[in-house]
Write an enzyme that holds these catalytic residues in place. Structure first.
Site, PDB file in Angstrom:
ATOM      1  N   SER A   1       0.859  -1.180   0.000  1.00  6.36           N
ATOM      2  CA  SER A   1       0.000   0.000   0.000  1.00  6.36           C
ATOM      3  C   SER A   1       0.896   1.231   0.000  1.00  6.36           C
ATOM      4  O   SER A   1       1.540   1.539   1.012  1.00  6.36           O
ATOM      5  CB  SER A   1      -0.909   0.015   1.231  1.00  6.36           C
TER       6      SER A   1
ATOM      7  N   LYS B   1      -7.360   1.710  -2.348  1.00  2.36           N
ATOM      8  CA  LYS B   1      -6.873   1.275  -1.030  1.00  2.36           C
ATOM      9  C   LYS B   1      -6.844   2.439  -0.049  1.00  2.36           C
ATOM     10  O   LYS B   1      -7.173   2.280   1.137  1.00  2.36           O
ATOM     11  CB  LYS B   1      -5.472   0.660  -1.158  1.00  2.36           C
TER      12      LYS B   1
ATOM     13  N   LYS C   1       0.699   5.663   8.243  1.00  2.00           N
ATOM     14  CA  LYS C   1       1.271   5.928   6.916  1.00  2.00           C
ATOM     15  C   LYS C   1       0.185   6.032   5.860  1.00  2.00           C
ATOM     16  O   LYS C   1       0.180   6.951   5.020  1.00  2.00           O
ATOM     17  CB  LYS C   1       2.276   4.822   6.573  1.00  2.00           C
TER      18      LYS C   1
END
Length: 303
Positions: A96, A171, A239
């Site tokens: 990701s 995502k 993140k």
């Protein structure tokens, strides 16, 4: 069967690589921490000594590492996949990362005669272990079809969502929704406990109504037992929310809830909870409510 290189054998990558080996594919795995290759070896795969060693003769290269700089190093770094893979090799990045980084890497791959799909996953450790991941795939339709034998082994819901970078964009949206759900569940648990309600019974009935969700089903036991062994770490979700807020700003999209949960995730990380499962956001609610009872934390390496 396909010759597969799998780079990154952490919490997610290890069970995914094991499933591919058990399905009959020839899998060579590489991880910066060599011991993490042992489950793959036990399943019939091979522990590679380097990225170059792993991708030699591979038809498909799978990557599952934590962040954009890690993917850039694995693919475009010295001794990386771009230098070592044969022309025509299909690269599937399950990590990701930022959509713009994916797009730039796809252009570099194409210039070298390589094919790159961005295929981030959702479902956490349980989804990887049960081969039940949701996989959102960006790239060409032809390359998506070529990768189906890999996707079908490790995932349950596999969807081609558009051109390069689209998987990472979807995502990012997923991570926004999941973080908001976890935070809402954490607040609900602390609220219920404050009133002395049978919280387990309450969550059972809430799960059967409109408040029910995959997050409630998967994370309620973590919160009830205060057990936050990481399935997906707070520092990684921190993140991902950075990706969400930056991408939203770039697109001119207002995401006030996204900004709030990003700050709450950052606070949890600053309090030393980065190594905990993201259900550990509960601890932040307890801190804000003056109800914190356990200040211990755990960490878990995933590379």
């Amino acid at each position: 069967m396909t010759r597969i290189a799998f780079i990154g054998l952490g919490i997610m990558g290890s069970p995914m690589a094991v499933h591919l080996a058990e399905a009959g594919h020839t899998v060579s795995g590489y991880n910066r921490t060599p011991d993490k290759a042992q489950p793959l070896v036990a399943a019939g795969g091979r522990a590679a000594t380097s990225i170059a060693d792993a991708v030699e003769d591979a038809e498909v290269v799978c990557v599952m590492v934590p962040d954009s700089p890690d993917v850039e190093a694995v693919l475009a770094g010295e001794g990386g996949v771009f230098e070592s893979a044969a022309a025509g090799t299909l690269i599937v990045d399950f990590s990701s990362i930022r959509p713009d980084v994916t797009t730039a890497l796809a252009e570099q791959a194409a210039a070298r005669g390589l094919r790159l799909l961005d295929a981030p996953v959702s479902g956490g450790e349980a989804g990887a272990r049960d081969a039940a991941l949701s996989i959102m795939v960006g790239g060409s339709a032809d390359d998506f079809e070529a990768a189906r034998p890999v996707f079908d082994v490790v995932g349950r819901t596999v969807v081609h969502v558009g051109p390069s970078g689209s998987g990472q964009t979807v995502k990012a949206a997923n991570q926004l929704i999941v973080a908001a759900n976890i935070q809402a569940l954490a607040e609900a648990v602390v609220f219920l406990e404050a009133y002395g309600v049978d919280t387990k019974a309450a969550l059972e009935v809430l799960g059967g109504g409109l408040a029910g969700s995959a997050v409630l089903n998967q994370k309620k036991e973590n919160m009830l037992t205060r057990s936050f062994e990481p399935g997906f770490r707070i520092e990684l979700h921190h993140k991902d929310l950075g990706i969400v807020t930056a991408a939203a700003r770039e697109a001119g999209v207002v995401a006030p809830l996204g900004g709030l949960v990003a700050q709450l995730m950052a606070s949890a990380r600053a309090h030393g909870d980065g190594g905990l499962d993201h259900s550990g956001l509960l601890r932040g609610v307890e801190r804000l409510s003056g109800r914190a009872t356990d200040t211990s934390t755990t960490t878990n390496e995933d590379s």
